[in-house]
Write a protein that holds these residues in place. Structure first.
Motif, PDB file in Angstrom:
ATOM      1  N   ASN A 132       0.797  -1.221   0.000  1.00  7.12           N
ATOM      2  CA  ASN A 132       0.000   0.000   0.000  1.00  7.12           C
ATOM      3  C   ASN A 132       0.831   1.272   0.000  1.00  7.12           C
ATOM      4  O   ASN A 132       0.284   2.359  -0.114  1.00  7.12           O
ATOM      5  N   VAL A 133       2.156   1.172   0.168  1.00  8.72           N
ATOM      6  CA  VAL A 133       3.009   2.351   0.252  1.00  8.72           C
ATOM      7  C   VAL A 133       4.213   2.158  -0.655  1.00  8.72           C
ATOM      8  O   VAL A 133       4.856   1.100  -0.637  1.00  8.72           O
ATOM      9  N   VAL A 134       4.512   3.167  -1.462  1.00  5.32           N
ATOM     10  CA  VAL A 134       5.724   3.148  -2.274  1.00  5.32           C
ATOM     11  C   VAL A 134       6.535   4.402  -1.945  1.00  5.32           C
ATOM     12  O   VAL A 134       5.988   5.506  -1.821  1.00  5.32           O
ATOM     13  N   LEU A 135       7.820   4.230  -1.753  1.00  2.00           N
ATOM     14  CA  LEU A 135       8.765   5.328  -1.569  1.00  2.00           C
ATOM     15  C   LEU A 135       9.553   5.474  -2.860  1.00  2.00           C
ATOM     16  O   LEU A 135       9.965   4.468  -3.455  1.00  2.00           O
ATOM     17  N   TYR A 136       9.783   6.721  -3.290  1.00  2.00           N
ATOM     18  CA  TYR A 136      10.518   6.887  -4.532  1.00  2.00           C
ATOM     19  C   TYR A 136      11.230   8.232  -4.591  1.00  2.00           C
ATOM     20  O   TYR A 136      10.903   9.176  -3.865  1.00  2.00           O
TER      21      TYR A 136
END
Length: 271
Positions: free
Chosen positions: A242-246
């Motif tokens: 549910n969470v993406v870091l970029y």
């Protein structure tokens, strides 16, 4: 994973306080600015003109990067009006820029000038400076005393940042699209989204592709626009979790620039 951030800076000189004061007087302000530096910087400005059903309107947003010198502060944009006078448009606080140790904050000004209503406002080309009053001092970003200039339908303007994330959109099928604005510094360039879905235990890359033009609401923006800003877009398929870091890496003319959200990376949470 936290990529190294490159942050273009303005070089202050001892004589800038005098020039800043003269610039303020020329704009009709009585406050004496302190020495110009990085106390306040225009991060990005976006101006578009839309039309629908016979009505037209101009949407304006200006994002400011402010050094947190004290809790009580006044942040605004001094904008030239169609009649030649100047008016302060108050900014509102958005949040910290990166971690607390960075000591910076994001503030924003938004406006809509409509062609209808009791007091219709004409669309206008923009000339402005950023203003920051804190602890008895007033600081300016006057773009080296030339003021900032953005045409009414230019789209994005980012005077100091070669690369900035414009938006991200999580599709119903789990795909994530990331829109990116870059300065057109050379024809050959690579724009890449570096991302993680497990807190940087592992990371992956998605190449962005050039977009020749795009819609913003009911407005159309050319790419590159007259501010020489190009739109690129990356597509990341079927993200788990549910969470993406970029963060975004921009390679051009032998240089590498990052937009890593002031060192804490961008985060997108599935709605």
């Amino acid at each position: 994973m936290t990529p190294t951030s490159t942050s273009p800076a303005k070089s202050p000189f001892r004589w800038q306080s005098l020039l800043g004061a003269l610039a303020a007087l020329a704009m009709g302000f009585s406050a004496t600015p302190a020495r110009a530096g990085e106390e306040i910087l225009v991060q990005k400005a976006v101006s578009t003109v839309s039309s629908r059903y016979g009505q037209s309107w101009q949407d304006l947003s200006i994002t400011l990067l402010v050094k947190n010198l004290a809790y009580h502060k006044e942040v605004s944009v001094s904008m030239k009006q169609p009649d030649g006078t100047w008016a302060d448009l108050p900014a509102y606080y958005v949040g910290p820029a990166g971690s607390g140790a960075s000591g910076r904050e994001i503030w924003k000004v938004t406006r809509m000038y409509t062609s209808w209503g009791l007091d219709p406002q004409p669309s206008r080309d923009l000339e402005f400076a950023a203003k920051y009053t804190v602890a008895g001092q007033t600081y300016w970003d006057t773009n080296q005393f030339n003021h900032h200039h953005v045409g009414r339908g230019d789209g994005p303007y980012q005077p100091y940042n070669p690369v900035l994330v414009a938006a991200s959109f999580w599709r119903d099928n789990g795909d994530l699209d990331v829109s990116i604005d870059v300065h057109n510094l050379a024809y050959a360039k690579n724009v890449t989204v570096v991302y993680s879905t497990d807190g940087w235990a592992t990371s992956h890359e998605a190449s962005a592709s050039y977009v020749s033009g795009y819609s913003s609401g009911y407005a159309y923006i050319a790419s590159p626009n007259v501010q020489n800003v190009e739109r690129w877009q990356a597509h990341i398929p079927a993200l788990p979790g549910n969470v993406v870091l970029y963060a975004v890496r921009y390679e051009v003319a032998g240089q590498t620039y990052w937009d890593n959200n002031f060192g804490v990376n961008h985060q997108h949470t599935r709605p």
